[in-house]
Design a protein around this motif. Structure first.
Motif, PDB file in Angstrom:
ATOM      1  N   ASP A   6       0.807  -1.226   0.000  1.00  0.00           N
ATOM      2  CA  ASP A   6       0.000   0.000   0.000  1.00  0.00           C
ATOM      3  C   ASP A   6       0.839   1.275   0.000  1.00  0.00           C
ATOM      4  N   GLY A   7       2.046   1.196  -0.545  1.00  0.00           N
ATOM      5  CA  GLY A   7       2.878   2.391  -0.676  1.00  0.00           C
ATOM      6  C   GLY A   7       3.539   2.854   0.601  1.00  0.00           C
ATOM      7  N   LYS A   8       3.522   2.012   1.647  1.00  0.00           N
ATOM      8  CA  LYS A   8       4.108   2.424   2.921  1.00  0.00           C
ATOM      9  C   LYS A   8       5.634   2.439   2.823  1.00  0.00           C
ATOM     10  N   GLY A   9       6.223   3.484   3.353  1.00  0.00           N
ATOM     11  CA  GLY A   9       7.674   3.546   3.436  1.00  0.00           C
ATOM     12  C   GLY A   9       8.150   2.830   4.684  1.00  0.00           C
ATOM     13  N   TYR A  10       9.230   3.314   5.270  1.00  0.00           N
ATOM     14  CA  TYR A  10       9.825   2.640   6.407  1.00  0.00           C
ATOM     15  C   TYR A  10       9.229   3.143   7.715  1.00  0.00           C
ATOM     16  N   THR A  11       8.657   2.226   8.452  1.00  0.00           N
ATOM     17  CA  THR A  11       8.278   2.445   9.847  1.00  0.00           C
ATOM     18  C   THR A  11       8.766   1.214  10.615  1.00  0.00           C
TER      19      THR A  11
ATOM     20  N   ILE B 236      17.529 -13.576   5.659  1.00  0.00           N
ATOM     21  CA  ILE B 236      18.142 -12.814   4.572  1.00  0.00           C
ATOM     22  C   ILE B 236      19.500 -12.339   5.073  1.00  0.00           C
ATOM     23  N   ASP B 237      20.533 -12.479   4.259  1.00  0.00           N
ATOM     24  CA  ASP B 237      21.878 -12.136   4.713  1.00  0.00           C
ATOM     25  C   ASP B 237      22.101 -10.622   4.788  1.00  0.00           C
ATOM     26  N   LEU B 238      21.652  -9.899   3.778  1.00  0.00           N
ATOM     27  CA  LEU B 238      21.808  -8.438   3.749  1.00  0.00           C
ATOM     28  C   LEU B 238      20.478  -7.831   3.343  1.00  0.00           C
ATOM     29  N   TYR B 239      19.888  -7.061   4.247  1.00  0.00           N
ATOM     30  CA  TYR B 239      18.586  -6.440   3.984  1.00  0.00           C
ATOM     31  C   TYR B 239      18.790  -4.943   3.822  1.00  0.00           C
ATOM     32  N   GLN B 240      18.388  -4.413   2.655  1.00  0.00           N
ATOM     33  CA  GLN B 240      18.697  -3.039   2.298  1.00  0.00           C
ATOM     34  C   GLN B 240      17.441  -2.179   2.164  1.00  0.00           C
ATOM     35  N   LEU B 241      17.609  -0.897   2.425  1.00  0.00           N
ATOM     36  CA  LEU B 241      16.550   0.084   2.237  1.00  0.00           C
ATOM     37  C   LEU B 241      16.721   0.684   0.850  1.00  0.00           C
ATOM     38  N   HIS B 242      15.742   0.487  -0.024  1.00  0.00           N
ATOM     39  CA  HIS B 242      15.917   0.760  -1.455  1.00  0.00           C
ATOM     40  C   HIS B 242      16.135   2.240  -1.775  1.00  0.00           C
ATOM     41  N   TRP B 243      15.481   3.128  -1.053  1.00  0.00           N
ATOM     42  CA  TRP B 243      15.723   4.570  -1.171  1.00  0.00           C
ATOM     43  C   TRP B 243      15.172   5.238   0.076  1.00  0.00           C
ATOM     44  N   PRO B 244      15.643   6.421   0.427  1.00  0.00           N
ATOM     45  CA  PRO B 244      15.204   7.058   1.682  1.00  0.00           C
ATOM     46  C   PRO B 244      13.754   7.522   1.631  1.00  0.00           C
TER      47      PRO B 244
ATOM     48  N   GLY C  74      14.413  11.413  13.176  1.00  0.00           N
ATOM     49  CA  GLY C  74      13.520  10.506  13.895  1.00  0.00           C
ATOM     50  C   GLY C  74      13.081   9.341  13.030  1.00  0.00           C
ATOM     51  N   ASP C  75      12.852   9.601  11.753  1.00  0.00           N
ATOM     52  CA  ASP C  75      12.457   8.558  10.821  1.00  0.00           C
ATOM     53  C   ASP C  75      13.561   7.516  10.668  1.00  0.00           C
ATOM     54  N   ILE C  76      14.794   7.968  10.572  1.00  0.00           N
ATOM     55  CA  ILE C  76      15.923   7.040  10.455  1.00  0.00           C
ATOM     56  C   ILE C  76      16.042   6.185  11.715  1.00  0.00           C
ATOM     57  N   HIS C  77      15.882   6.815  12.878  1.00  0.00           N
ATOM     58  CA  HIS C  77      15.974   6.077  14.142  1.00  0.00           C
ATOM     59  C   HIS C  77      14.880   5.008  14.217  1.00  0.00           C
ATOM     60  N   GLU C  78      13.660   5.370  13.839  1.00  0.00           N
ATOM     61  CA  GLU C  78      12.565   4.398  13.882  1.00  0.00           C
ATOM     62  C   GLU C  78      12.819   3.239  12.916  1.00  0.00           C
ATOM     63  N   THR C  79      13.332   3.553  11.748  1.00  0.00           N
ATOM     64  CA  THR C  79      13.646   2.506  10.771  1.00  0.00           C
ATOM     65  C   THR C  79      14.685   1.544  11.332  1.00  0.00           C
ATOM     66  N   LEU C  80      15.709   2.087  11.980  1.00  0.00           N
ATOM     67  CA  LEU C  80      16.725   1.235  12.599  1.00  0.00           C
ATOM     68  C   LEU C  80      16.133   0.348  13.687  1.00  0.00           C
ATOM     69  N   GLU C  81      15.166   0.866  14.409  1.00  0.00           N
ATOM     70  CA  GLU C  81      14.500   0.043  15.428  1.00  0.00           C
ATOM     71  C   GLU C  81      13.795  -1.143  14.763  1.00  0.00           C
ATOM     72  N   GLY C  82      13.150  -0.892  13.626  1.00  0.00           N
ATOM     73  CA  GLY C  82      12.499  -1.985  12.904  1.00  0.00           C
ATOM     74  C   GLY C  82      13.494  -3.010  12.398  1.00  0.00           C
ATOM     75  N   LEU C  83      14.614  -2.538  11.875  1.00  0.00           N
ATOM     76  CA  LEU C  83      15.655  -3.454  11.416  1.00  0.00           C
ATOM     77  C   LEU C  83      16.223  -4.255  12.581  1.00  0.00           C
ATOM     78  N   ASN C  84      16.362  -3.607  13.730  1.00  0.00           N
ATOM     79  CA  ASN C  84      16.860  -4.297  14.921  1.00  0.00           C
ATOM     80  C   ASN C  84      15.902  -5.411  15.342  1.00  0.00           C
TER      81      ASN C  84
END
Length: 346
Positions: free
Chosen positions: A98-103, A123-131, A156-166
């Motif tokens: 549904d077009g959601k970016g990173y949360t 997955i060995d390497l999980y990447q964020l396709h664009w900011p 804040g958006d970057i920090h939240e994204t890192l929390e999701g990756l964590n």
């Protein structure tokens, strides 16, 4: 095949990576399986995919590339022979989640979707396709204006994204994380926040890099050197332009240009002129232009892996054959001369 460290992860990846974005569109499942089989025999242990592939992106085919990789894993039994990278899209593609970016929550949703299509447990390497905030890549640098970005909100958006990756790392679903189509500033924010809060540290950045697109050479190269965030270079042949096959404004049947006429903003009089200069260099030194273009990428000190793509086995064999090509100082000097004459063609 030379192996390079993937950041500080402890994983070692081949200096040539097998790109997959044509699988399910220009390539059939059987052709993709043949490519993977061949790549492994040549020492390639690194494959790169994305949840949005194949390209050009369409709702009807989205996710098909990962499904094809998954069917090859099941048929070959060679999952453990491959370092697999894939990517989660940022804001903007309505038919992908549904077009959601990173949360924080959308990261896990995307990871789970990829794992299901791939039929694997991690997955060995999980990447964020664009900011989420947008990107200057894909020719957007001509009109890029960072002053429109929300300072506090972006961090804040970057920090939240890192929390999701964590969350995904802790769940054992991904081993390492990477960026794509990022800037020097954005990369440093991911590094800084990860180190400050004990979150996953980015291992790599996947940006375009080739003889006619060298935006990585300055600030990002400095980041790569000091922070061990190496480049995964996509489009080392500039979507096939650097092979010379489009010179004279021709469009070979079945080529990428037959699907995307301007090749993502790469094709035009300036890129054709620059390509002519590099073709002259290859001709002067008796080199295949594709070999020269990819081998040049492999000389760069910040290069972790160059991502190749092919629609035929002959193309794949040529691209992987670049690993055997060593460029002399004379060739590199001629390349530098051509670059000074055509400094920013795309």
């Amino acid at each position: 095949m030379k192996m390079n460290p993937l950041g500080r992860t402890g994983m070692m990846v081949s200096e040539i990576c097998l790109g997959t974005m044509t699988w399910g569109e220009q390539n059939t499942e059987a052709q993709a399986h043949e490519q993977m089989d061949y790549a492994l025999t040549q020492g390639v242990n690194f494959f790169d995919a994305a949840e949005m592939y194949p390209t050009p992106p369409r709702a009807e085919t989205q996710g098909r590339t990962e499904e094809i990789i998954g069917s090859w894993f099941r048929a070959s039994g060679k999952r453990n022979d491959v370092i697999l990278a894939t990517k989660m899209v940022g804001d903007g593609i309505k038919w992908v989640r549904d077009g959601k970016g990173y949360t924080r929550s959308s990261v896990m949703d995307a990871v789970d979707g990829s794992l299901k299509r791939l039929g694997i447990d991690h997955i060995d390497l999980y990447q964020l396709h664009w900011p989420n905030r947008g990107s200057y890549h894909f020719r957007k640098h001509w009109a890029f204006d960072a002053s429109t970005q929300d300072k506090a909100g972006t961090v804040g958006d970057i920090h939240e994204t890192l929390e999701g990756l964590n969350d995904a790392v802790k769940a054992g679903k991904i081993r390492a994380v990477g960026l794509s189509n990022e800037s020097a500033w954005g990369t440093m924010q991911f590094v800084r926040l990860a180190e400050a809060h004990g979150l996953p540290r980015v291992a790599s950045i996947q940006n375009e890099y080739n003889l006619i697109c060298r935006l990585f050479d300055t600030d990002l190269a400095e980041v790569a050197h000091h922070e061990d965030v190496g480049l995964l270079a996509f489009s080392p042949l500039a979507a096939g332009i650097l092979t010379g096959k489009y010179q004279g404004d021709v469009t070979p049947e079945g080529s990428r240009r037959s699907l995307t006429p301007n090749l993502g903003g790469r094709w035009g009089p300036e890129s054709e002129a620059a390509t002519a200069a590099y073709l002259d260099v290859a001709r002067k030194h008796g080199l295949d232009p594709a070999h020269m273009a990819i081998a040049f990428c492999l000389t760069r000190p910040f290069m972790t892996s160059a991502i190749i793509g092919a629609t035929t086995m002959a193309q794949l064999e040529t691209a992987i054959g670049s690993k055997e090509v060593k460029l002399s100082e004379a060739i590199l000097e001629d390349i530098a001369t051509a670059r000074r004459a055509h400094p920013l063609p795309i």
